[in-house]
Design a protein around this motif. Structure first.
Motif, PDB file in Angstrom:
ATOM      1  N   CYS A 276       1.329 -23.401  -1.806  1.00  0.00           N
ATOM      2  CA  CYS A 276       0.212 -23.964  -2.561  1.00  0.00           C
ATOM      3  C   CYS A 276       0.603 -25.273  -3.234  1.00  0.00           C
ATOM      4  CB  CYS A 276      -0.308 -22.960  -3.582  1.00  0.00           C
ATOM      5  SG  CYS A 276       0.923 -22.437  -4.812  1.00  0.00           S
ATOM      6  N   VAL A 277       1.825 -25.319  -3.771  1.00  0.00           N
ATOM      7  CA  VAL A 277       2.307 -26.526  -4.447  1.00  0.00           C
ATOM      8  C   VAL A 277       2.428 -27.670  -3.446  1.00  0.00           C
ATOM      9  CG1 VAL A 277       4.167 -27.525  -5.830  1.00  0.00           C
ATOM     10  CG2 VAL A 277       3.548 -25.123  -6.134  1.00  0.00           C
ATOM     11  N   ASP A 278       2.940 -27.367  -2.253  1.00  0.00           N
ATOM     12  CA  ASP A 278       3.044 -28.391  -1.206  1.00  0.00           C
ATOM     13  C   ASP A 278       1.675 -28.888  -0.761  1.00  0.00           C
ATOM     14  OD1 ASP A 278       5.775 -28.469  -1.115  1.00  0.00           O
ATOM     15  OD2 ASP A 278       6.000 -27.206   0.658  1.00  0.00           O
ATOM     16  N   ALA A 279       0.684 -27.986  -0.766  1.00  0.00           N
ATOM     17  CA  ALA A 279      -0.642 -28.337  -0.243  1.00  0.00           C
ATOM     18  C   ALA A 279      -1.463 -29.191  -1.200  1.00  0.00           C
ATOM     19  CB  ALA A 279      -1.423 -27.064   0.086  1.00  0.00           C
ATOM     20  N   CYS A 280      -1.126 -29.146  -2.487  1.00  0.00           N
ATOM     21  CA  CYS A 280      -1.913 -29.886  -3.477  1.00  0.00           C
ATOM     22  C   CYS A 280      -1.816 -31.397  -3.225  1.00  0.00           C
ATOM     23  CB  CYS A 280      -1.437 -29.567  -4.893  1.00  0.00           C
ATOM     24  SG  CYS A 280      -2.426 -30.377  -6.176  1.00  0.00           S
ATOM     25  N   PRO A 281      -2.947 -32.097  -3.067  1.00  0.00           N
ATOM     26  CA  PRO A 281      -2.921 -33.530  -2.745  1.00  0.00           C
ATOM     27  C   PRO A 281      -2.814 -34.457  -3.955  1.00  0.00           C
ATOM     28  CG  PRO A 281      -5.173 -32.761  -2.710  1.00  0.00           C
ATOM     29  CD  PRO A 281      -4.321 -31.561  -3.029  1.00  0.00           C
ATOM     30  N   VAL A 282      -2.890 -33.886  -5.162  1.00  0.00           N
ATOM     31  CA  VAL A 282      -2.895 -34.707  -6.375  1.00  0.00           C
ATOM     32  C   VAL A 282      -1.590 -34.531  -7.144  1.00  0.00           C
ATOM     33  CG1 VAL A 282      -4.136 -35.269  -8.499  1.00  0.00           C
ATOM     34  CG2 VAL A 282      -5.392 -34.411  -6.510  1.00  0.00           C
ATOM     35  N   ALA A 283      -0.984 -35.630  -7.535  1.00  0.00           N
ATOM     36  CA  ALA A 283       0.300 -35.596  -8.244  1.00  0.00           C
ATOM     37  C   ALA A 283       0.178 -34.873  -9.582  1.00  0.00           C
ATOM     38  CB  ALA A 283       0.808 -37.026  -8.459  1.00  0.00           C
ATOM     39  N   ASP A 284       1.233 -34.106  -9.916  1.00  0.00           N
ATOM     40  CA  ASP A 284       1.331 -33.431 -11.216  1.00  0.00           C
ATOM     41  C   ASP A 284       0.124 -32.535 -11.520  1.00  0.00           C
ATOM     42  OD1 ASP A 284       3.776 -34.743 -11.765  1.00  0.00           O
ATOM     43  OD2 ASP A 284       2.678 -36.523 -12.415  1.00  0.00           O
ATOM     44  N   THR A 285      -0.374 -31.858 -10.487  1.00  0.00           N
ATOM     45  CA  THR A 285      -1.529 -30.974 -10.666  1.00  0.00           C
ATOM     46  C   THR A 285      -1.165 -29.519 -10.432  1.00  0.00           C
ATOM     47  OG1 THR A 285      -3.093 -32.718 -10.088  1.00  0.00           O
ATOM     48  CG2 THR A 285      -3.865 -30.452  -9.838  1.00  0.00           C
TER      49      THR A 285
END
Length: 366
Positions: A276-285
């Protein structure tokens, strides 16, 4: 006038390639242990005509119940039983990893977890082709099914921690059945019965259509690690301010956790795979955090899992509590008579063990 949110793209490197590499290396290690164990048993099968290969202590890792009993025996007596000492340290290492990083053993090191993951990836391709979507079990059925692994865990916890004394534990751990349980496990698969093949086949088919079927619904080890994982100081945190509600985190989660709906991922099904962390497209989200505050680089999770496992098992090696003390001659007799050794399977048998061990202690004290 509404303030426009500036979206900063997440450029941090994905950790999944590292995780896959760690998984492959651990699977290769398990295969190496398997080959060595095969050659060890082959020596006795051929009556010594093949080269002798020492029993690999790592095979103890496939004896979780005996290892759990050894751990409880250590808590009661301060002694490490010498039948499967490596299993004691492997068990401690797995629990230590879970206490630090949640259920990370399942997604980083467990060979069954890796196999389940590969079957799940294949299954998702099949179901998307057949049904045009990913199949999930409805909640009214999912929750009762998930309780099965906890019921199995509860049975083992009761049978070991509540129904057995230190004397009966030692009595059981000393039995020929326990001494040769690894060999019996080998022959279970080497001479597998049609019924066992059917069960494995059914589990495989179910795992194709329902991802992680064994791990999610039936694995008592996973249940234990899911509970201890709640104590981990590291949690995945979602920044609700910068989150763009793209749902990519939820789609990436192999365990169907609704990551997009929570601030902290707190679930007994989270294996800290960090998909999930890898998939997130927004920095520091979406980040791994320490105590929900300080960001913890996800590559450090990989290093932490490996270091904790190697440190705990390394203690077993350097202290001389890794290889068992069963001689080659004893193994010859044990392997020849393995089919005559039965396993106490119920409360009555455990109570009988308690009575016999107490009687033995009294006789020894006379």
């Amino acid at each position: 006038m509404a303030r426009k949110l500036t979206v900063v793209k997440n450029t941090e490197k994905a950790v999944q390639p590292i995780r896959f590499t760690v998984q492959i290396l651990f699977v290769l290690l398990c295969l190496w242990i398997g080959v060595e164990f095969f050659l060890f048993i082959r020596y006795f099968e051929t009556n010594g005509s093949t080269a002798f290969v020492a029993r690999p202590p790592g095979v103890d890792g496939f004896l979780p119940i005996s290892s759990m009993m050894n751990a409880y025996y250590f808590l009661l007596t301060g002694d490490i039983h010498n039948a499967h000492p490596a299993g004691f340290f492997i068990f401690l290492a797995i629990v230590a990893v879970s206490l630090a990083f949640g259920k990370a053993f399942c997604s980083w090191l467990c060979p069954v977890g890796f196999l389940s993951e590969m079957v799940g990836e294949f299954g998702e391709k099949v179901t998307k082709k057949l049904f045009k979507r990913k199949l999930t079990v409805p909640k009214f059925l999912d929750y009762p099914l998930r309780s099965l692994k906890y019921l199995l865990l509860l049975f083992f916890v009761y049978a070991i921690f509540f129904a057995m004394t230190a004397l009966s534990l030692k009595f059981f751990l000393d039995t020929p059945y326990n001494l040769v349980s690894d060999v019996k496990m080998y022959y279970f698969f080497a001479q597998i019965s049609p019924l066992a093949l059917w069960v494995i086949g059914i589990l495989f088919v179910l795992s194709v259509f329902i991802r992680n079927f064994w791990c999610r619904y039936l694995c008592p080890y996973g249940a234990l690690l899911g509970l201890t994982g709640f104590l981990s100081p590291f949690k995945i945190k979602r920044n609700i301010t910068t989150c763009i509600d793209c749902s990519l985190c939820t789609k990436a989660c192999p365990n169907n956790i609704k990551v997009e709906k929570v601030r902290f991922v707190i679930s007994d099904e989270c294996t800290s795979c960090l998909s999930c962390v890898d998939a997130c497209p927004v920095a520091d989200t979406l980040d791994v955090t320490l105590m929900g505050k300080k960001k913890f680089p996800k590559r450090y999770v990989a290093a932490g899992v490996i270091m904790i496992f190697l440190l705990v098992t390394g203690i077993g090696m350097v202290t001389g509590n890794w290889q068992n003390t069963i001689s080659k001659e004893e193994y010859k007799i044990l392997i020849e008579k393995r089919n005559s050794f039965g396993h106490p399977t119920g409360t009555a048998e455990i109570e009988e063990l308690n009575r016999e061990s107490e009687a033995g202690a009294k006789d020894g004290g006379k």
